[in-house]
Motif scaffolding. Structure first.
Motif, short mmCIF file in Angstrom:
data_model
loop_
_atom_site.label_atom_id
_atom_site.label_comp_id
_atom_site.label_asym_id
_atom_site.label_seq_id
_atom_site.Cartn_x
_atom_site.Cartn_y
_atom_site.Cartn_z
N LEU A 1 0.83 -1.19 0.00
CA LEU A 1 0.00 0.00 0.00
C LEU A 1 0.87 1.25 0.00
O LEU A 1 2.06 1.20 0.28
CB LEU A 1 -0.91 0.00 1.23
CG LEU A 1 -2.00 -1.07 1.22
CD1 LEU A 1 -2.72 -1.07 2.55
CD2 LEU A 1 -2.97 -0.83 0.08
N GLU B 1 0.50 3.93 5.65
CA GLU B 1 -0.49 3.71 6.70
C GLU B 1 -1.70 4.62 6.47
O GLU B 1 -1.56 5.84 6.39
CB GLU B 1 0.14 4.04 8.06
CG GLU B 1 -0.78 3.82 9.24
CD GLU B 1 -0.99 2.36 9.55
OE1 GLU B 1 -1.81 2.06 10.41
OE2 GLU B 1 -0.34 1.51 8.91
N GLY B 2 -2.83 4.00 6.30
CA GLY B 2 -4.06 4.78 6.19
C GLY B 2 -4.20 5.50 4.86
O GLY B 2 -4.89 6.49 4.76
N VAL C 1 -4.45 5.19 0.31
CA VAL C 1 -4.68 4.38 -0.89
C VAL C 1 -3.85 5.01 -1.99
O VAL C 1 -3.87 6.24 -2.15
CB VAL C 1 -6.18 4.39 -1.27
CG1 VAL C 1 -6.38 3.67 -2.59
CG2 VAL C 1 -6.99 3.75 -0.17
N ARG D 1 -8.04 -1.26 0.82
CA ARG D 1 -7.67 -1.53 2.20
C ARG D 1 -7.25 -0.22 2.84
O ARG D 1 -6.45 0.53 2.29
CB ARG D 1 -6.51 -2.52 2.25
CG ARG D 1 -6.13 -2.84 3.68
CD ARG D 1 -5.15 -3.95 3.76
NE ARG D 1 -4.85 -4.35 5.11
CZ ARG D 1 -4.63 -3.59 6.14
NH1 ARG D 1 -4.72 -2.31 6.02
NH2 ARG D 1 -4.33 -4.10 7.32
N LEU D 2 -7.78 0.07 3.98
CA LEU D 2 -7.48 1.32 4.63
C LEU D 2 -7.02 1.00 6.04
O LEU D 2 -7.80 0.89 6.97
CB LEU D 2 -8.74 2.20 4.65
CG LEU D 2 -8.53 3.66 5.01
CD1 LEU D 2 -7.67 4.36 3.96
CD2 LEU D 2 -9.86 4.37 5.11
N ALA D 3 -5.72 0.78 6.16
CA ALA D 3 -5.21 0.25 7.41
C ALA D 3 -5.57 1.12 8.60
O ALA D 3 -5.85 0.64 9.69
CB ALA D 3 -3.69 0.10 7.31
N GLY D 4 -5.58 2.39 8.42
CA GLY D 4 -5.83 3.28 9.54
C GLY D 4 -7.22 3.23 10.10
O GLY D 4 -7.49 3.75 11.18
N THR D 5 -8.14 2.59 9.43
CA THR D 5 -9.52 2.57 9.93
C THR D 5 -9.95 1.19 10.37
O THR D 5 -11.11 0.93 10.57
CB THR D 5 -10.49 3.03 8.83
OG1 THR D 5 -10.30 2.20 7.71
CG2 THR D 5 -10.26 4.47 8.45
#
Lengths: 199, 683
Positions: free
Chosen positions: A173, A176-177, A179, B673-677
């Motif tokens: 990705l 972090e957080g 896209v 995919r939105l790791a922070g959420t």
């Protein structure tokens, strides 16, 4: 034959003193002695099967609990107590009730009375099978099945959640957080949408 | 008219077979006009079965006692509304009712389903028609409602007095509608498998059908409980009778489906499980019918034993084998889109909920069939009654109640410690306060104690959910609290409708727990005699026998026994219970008693408790009466719970909800995919 009106009057007159003296001590559940005159019904057959007077023993909790464990043999599938106090047309349950009382009079306790019934009528007379022999399966199989399926489910869930975590950690990705290719505004909008979805 | 009825049944058979064969053949893929032909055949099937139904009703209304069914279930003096309801009072009529209603639902499904699902509809038509054909075959070859007698009796047998109750006018059709409408989701599931279109489309198409079917079952079951309570006179509402159990089974699996389908919509998971559940629910509805009509298990509800049980058994086996074989052949296509992320998540809570619901269904099924199994293995007949079912199911029910409170508190995907702390404090507080209060007033019975404490916990959960949503709207949009609450529910119908359903279920559990505290006694009273009974809430009722009066009413002689009731010395009114001796009158002046005298109970309902009196009979033909007095705590909450549950269900299924939007959001949200959420968000 006395008219209905007279009887209603008698009843109400009889009720008044009873109401005035109402309130036996809390917890007492006792029928009082008769105070009125009992007239004859015009059509007794229309009022159902003739009944014997209820006695204190009919309200004996110990006897009732025994009868809750025994099935009436009339085929109704109800227990003796429920059957004898329900449709009031069954001729089996009052007789079975008398049998229970007679066995109790012989000094038998609940287990002995139930054993006597099983000896006479077979195991089918029990409202629930005794937890012994094959019957144990009846009681434990649902619990074991749920535990077994639950355990398999838990193992699979743990395994899959670990796999998901590992896959996510390895995913290429943009950070972090984020896209890849998404602007800050778009990311904020996506977070907002996801939050709304989660809630 | 019976000729017309017979002709209609044979026509229905032919039309149904045509729709079935054409739909399953798949030839409409190449020739779309054949797909339209299937739809038209479904409409025609409904039309001819309506004609058959009208023919039977004509026979009932005109007292054509040459028709065996009419003679068996009606009489000349039967009140009109019971003549109408006699249509489904007996085995044969209820089969016709089943067939016509199913064909009606099938026609509605063809008519109302949006065009985007058109490619499924010929298969749907084939499945529904094949089920209708089965019922028509049963009628034509085993239980024909138009069968004639070799003679014409002057009057019919009349309707069983216990069925002459408004509850029995509504309860059976509601239950039947529940059973019947499960066929539509089942048909869509099979169609999706056949068409290899196992995306979320078929689930969208059946959403309202599944809720409707579940609601009908819930209404039918609750009305059955109410009928048993007011009519049978034993003071309870659920006896774990095999037929009662049979109605509960599909309701439990449908409840599981309604929860697990949300996971499929939001996460693309549990596709195989959902297919399994919907097929299982359909099979259980047929199983319930088999139990009721085969006489294989002793039940107070059973229809007259006949050979229709074999038909149902064969159909059950065939439908089960074909459906699950089809599911097996499509197994690979039903792979989940994503995997579970955490064992502490809303998805996992739904899985536990499914485990319990299906587990309870299994234990009920197991207990219902255990007498047969025991006889096969040991050769000994046994009975499995309430003590067994209560022992096995009460702990499971309490766990389910706990999950009802836990589920909404856990975040989707993965819950964090902070999320859990924030969410659980208030509900746990409610639960603990309830527990402490009950222990303080001396309640020690473990199951009711746990039940009430969990009810407090669930109340806390639901209250918190509504409060947070409402206050958020109040702050964000400056809406007054009532307006905010109304809009909260109307704009999130599915979610808050679901919570209202949970509230209804909560009321059921409270009522069930209260039932443990019932008190009762028998007493023989002469006019003027008084007896007293203490309520579990501490006050004492006194009952003073007024007398027994006899009079004629409609098609019966009524013996009415009345008592004056006082609560802690204060009069609360007169209550009456009746014995009813029904009679028929084949010719004017010639009366014949029909059936045994039935009992009508006297009930005085408050939110706290029911006073329940039963006139058991008279002593030596006098006004000296034998009574049974019962105090049933919290019973009214069963009926209130049923009402709330229905309201919640209707809100959840009301058109214009956000199901499609939810699906789109879900799909959009999880394509990236939105790791922070992944943690700490959501409620």
């Amino acid at each position: 034959m006395t008219s209905r009106r007279v009887f209603l009057l008698h009843g109400l007159v009889g009720a008044l003193p009873a109401l005035l003296h109402a309130g036996p001590a809390a917890g007492q559940q006792q029928p009082l002695a008769g105070q009125g005159e009992a007239g004859e019904l015009r059509d007794p057959a229309a009022a159902g099967r003739p009944r014997d007077r209820a006695t204190q023993r009919d309200n004996d909790e110990y006897i009732n609990q025994i009868e809750h464990r025994l099935q009436c043999t009339c085929g109704c599938t109800l227990d003796i107590y429920t059957c004898r106090t329900t449709d009031f047309t069954c001729t089996f349950s009052p007789a079975l009730h008398k049998e229970v009382l007679a066995l109790r009079d012989e000094g038998k306790d609940a287990d002995a009375i139930i054993a006597a019934f099983v000896a006479k009528y077979g195991e089918k007379v029990l409202m629930a099978p005794k937890p012994e022999g094959f019957n144990i399966a009846g009681y434990v199989v649902p619990g074991i099945a749920i535990l077994l399926v639950g355990s398999v489910m838990a193992v699979l869930m743990v395994r899959r959640s670990r796999l998901t975590a590992a896959t996510a950690a390895a995913a290429p990705l943009g950070g972090e957080g984020t896209v890849p290719g998404a602007s800050a505004d778009e990311m904020e909008r996506l977070r907002r949408e996801l939050r709304e979805f989660d809630e | 008219m019976t000729l017309l009825g017979q002709f209609s049944l044979w026509t229905a058979l032919l039309v149904g077979l045509w729709a079935t064969l054409l739909g399953f053949s798949g030839r409409w893929h190449a020739r779309p006009e054949l797909g339209v032909a299937v739809t038209r055949a479904v409409y025609a099937l409904f039309g001819v079965l309506v004609v058959a139904s009208l023919s039977l009703w004509h026979g009932l209304i005109t007292h054509d006692f040459n028709i065996e069914y009419v003679a068996s279930y009606t009489s000349r003096n039967l009140p009109g509304y019971y003549i109408v309801s006699a249509f489904w009072a007996g085995q044969k009529g209820s089969l016709l009712f089943w067939a016509v209603m199913l064909s009606g639902f099938a026609a509605l499904a063809q008519w109302l389903t949006p065009a985007k699902y058109r490619s499924l509809m010929p298969y749907v038509g084939a499945v529904t028609s094949s089920v209708v054909v089965f019922f028509v075959i049963v009628m034509l070859f085993a239980a024909n409602p138009f069968a004639r007698l070799p003679f014409t009796p002057p009057d019919g047998n009349g309707l069983n007095p216990q069925l002459q109750n408004i509850g029995m006018v509504i309860h059976p059709p509601m239950l039947y509608l529940g059973y019947i409408s499960i066929t539509i989701p089942f048909a869509f599931a099979v169609a999706a498998l056949l068409a290899r279109r196992v995306d979320a489309g078929w689930i969208q198409a059946i959403r309202k059908w599944t809720i409707m079917s579940w609601l009908f079952l819930a209404i039918g079951i609750t009305l059955g409980m109410w009928w048993a309570y007011v009519e049978l006179g034993w003071g309870g509402y659920w006896a774990w009778d095999p037929v009662e159990n049979a109605s509960l089974l599909p309701w439990l699996t449908m409840s599981a489906f309604l929860h697990s389908v949300m996971i499929q919509e939001k996460r693309g998971m549990l596709k195989r499980w959902n297919m399994t559940l919907i097929i299982g629910s359909f099979l259980l509805s047929i199983f319930g019918t088999f139990i009721t009509r085969s006489g294989i298990i002793a039940s107070v509800h059973s229809f007259t034993q006949s050979n229709v049980g074999y038909f149902f058994l064969a159909f059950l086996l065939a439908a089960g084998i074909l459906s699950y074989t089809l599911l097996y052949t499509r197994w690979d296509r039903l792979e989940a889109d994503v995997q579970l992320e955490s064992m502490v998540s809303r998805e996992a809570a739904f899985l536990y909920n499914n485990l319990l619901l299906v587990g309870i269904a299994f234990s009920v099924l197991w207990g219902t069939l255990f007498p047969i199994l025991s006889e096969a293995v040991r050769g000994t007949k046994i009975s499995v009654g309430p003590p067994f079912f209560n022992k096995v199911n009460v702990p499971l029910g309490l766990m389910l109640l706990a999950l009802t409170g836990i589920g909404p508190l856990i975040a989707w995907r993965k819950a964090s410690i902070r999320n859990l702390q924030r969410q659980f404090v208030v509900p746990l507080g409610f639960g603990l306060v309830t527990l402490a209060a009950l222990m303080a007033v001396g309640v020690r019975d473990p199951y009711p104690l746990i039940g009430f404490a969990l009810a407090g916990f669930v109340t806390g959960t639901l209250g918190q959910e509504f409060w947070r949503g409402t206050s958020a709207r109040h702050v964000m949009y400056q809406e007054s609290y009532p307006v905010a609450l109304g809009r909260l529910v109307s704009r999130n119908r599915r979610r808050y409708g679901g919570y209202i359903v949970h509230l209804g279920a909560l009321f059921y559990f409270v009522a069930f727990a209260g039932y443990a505290f019932r008190t009762e006694m028998e007493a023989t009273l002469r006019p003027g005699d008084t007896v007293s009974l203490k309520s579990p809430f501490g006050h004492t009722y006194t009952f003073t026998h007024v007398g027994v009066s006899q009079f004629e009413q409609l098609n019966r002689v009524v013996s009415q026994a009345s008592v004056q009731v006082a609560k802690d010395g204060a009069p609360v009114g007169v209550m009456s219970s009746e014995k009813r001796q029904h009679f028929s009158e084949p010719t004017p002046g010639l009366r014949q008693k029909s059936f045994e005298p039935s009992t009508e109970v006297g009930i005085r309902t408050t939110l706290q408790e029911d006073l329940y009196i039963v006139f058991a009979g008279s002593v030596e033909g006098t006004e000296e009466a034998v009574y049974r007095f019962t105090i049933n705590p919290l019973v009214v909450w069963v009926w209130i719970g049923g009402l709330v549950l229905v309201v919640g269900g209707l809100i959840a299924m009301w058109p214009g909800g956000a199901a499609g939007g939810t699906l789109r959001r879900g799909q959009a949200g999880y394509e990236v995919r939105l790791a922070g959420t992944t943690s700490g968000v959501g409620t």
